[in-house]
Design a protein around this motif. Structure first.
Motif, short mmCIF file in Angstrom:
data_model
loop_
_atom_site.label_atom_id
_atom_site.label_comp_id
_atom_site.label_asym_id
_atom_site.label_seq_id
_atom_site.Cartn_x
_atom_site.Cartn_y
_atom_site.Cartn_z
N UNK A 53 1.77 -9.96 -3.44
CA UNK A 53 2.39 -8.64 -3.50
C UNK A 53 1.92 -7.79 -2.32
N UNK A 54 2.78 -6.89 -1.89
CA UNK A 54 2.43 -5.95 -0.81
C UNK A 54 1.17 -5.16 -1.18
N UNK A 55 0.97 -4.90 -2.45
CA UNK A 55 -0.20 -4.14 -2.88
C UNK A 55 -1.51 -4.92 -2.78
N UNK A 56 -1.44 -6.24 -2.62
CA UNK A 56 -2.65 -7.07 -2.60
C UNK A 56 -3.19 -7.19 -1.17
N UNK A 57 -3.81 -6.11 -0.71
CA UNK A 57 -4.36 -6.07 0.65
C UNK A 57 -5.47 -7.10 0.89
N UNK A 58 -6.37 -7.34 -0.07
CA UNK A 58 -7.40 -8.36 0.18
C UNK A 58 -6.82 -9.74 0.48
N UNK A 75 12.25 -8.43 -2.50
CA UNK A 75 12.23 -7.31 -3.44
C UNK A 75 12.77 -7.79 -4.79
N UNK A 76 12.30 -7.17 -5.86
CA UNK A 76 12.88 -7.41 -7.17
C UNK A 76 12.05 -8.25 -8.12
N UNK A 77 10.99 -8.91 -7.65
CA UNK A 77 10.16 -9.69 -8.58
C UNK A 77 9.29 -8.77 -9.41
N UNK A 78 8.51 -7.94 -8.76
CA UNK A 78 7.70 -6.92 -9.42
C UNK A 78 8.23 -5.57 -8.95
N UNK A 79 8.79 -4.80 -9.85
CA UNK A 79 9.42 -3.54 -9.50
C UNK A 79 8.47 -2.64 -8.71
N UNK A 80 8.91 -2.25 -7.52
CA UNK A 80 8.14 -1.35 -6.69
C UNK A 80 7.00 -2.01 -5.91
N UNK A 81 6.87 -3.33 -5.99
CA UNK A 81 5.79 -4.04 -5.30
C UNK A 81 6.34 -5.35 -4.74
N UNK A 82 7.02 -5.29 -3.59
CA UNK A 82 7.66 -6.48 -3.03
C UNK A 82 6.68 -7.63 -2.78
N UNK A 83 7.22 -8.84 -2.77
CA UNK A 83 6.44 -10.05 -2.54
C UNK A 83 6.55 -10.43 -1.06
N UNK A 84 5.41 -10.59 -0.41
CA UNK A 84 5.36 -10.96 1.00
C UNK A 84 5.02 -12.44 1.09
N UNK A 85 5.89 -13.22 1.76
CA UNK A 85 5.69 -14.66 1.90
C UNK A 85 5.02 -14.97 3.22
#
Length: 101
Positions: A53-58, A75-85
């Protein structure tokens, strides 16, 4: 146990790391980096991916230090927290940040 890493081969028939866990007491000591290096070295497909998730900075910092490259955003997996591949670059590129001739 200091940590573990899971690799599967169901992501478009390529390697994918769906889970990497490091014990809180072992974080920041290179355990995650060594786990990622180990799965990259043993991957049986040409490409190895993971996501966070974008929120997982570590996790993003760990992937950058380990030489993985961001390759897409979903976008769309976790509302408001896109998944970065991320894609693991080939071993030679991770060892040498400049072009190898």
């Amino acid at each position: 146990m200091l940590g573990y890493c899971v690799v599967e081969y169901t992501f478009f028939e390529q390697g994918f790391v769906p889970m990497l866990m490091v014990a809180p007491s072992a974080r920041g000591r290179g355990v995650g980096h060594r786990l990622l290096d180990s799965v990259a070295a043993s991957c049986t497909t040409p490409k190895l991916f993971t996501s966070t998730n974008i929120s997982n900075q570590p996790m993003q910092r760990l992937l950058q230090r380990a030489g993985w490259s961001p390759v897409g955003l979903l976008h769309g997996l976790d509302e408001g927290d896109p998944e970065l591949f991320y894609l693991c670059r080939p071993q030679t590129e991770r060892m040498h940040p400049w072009p190898v001739s």
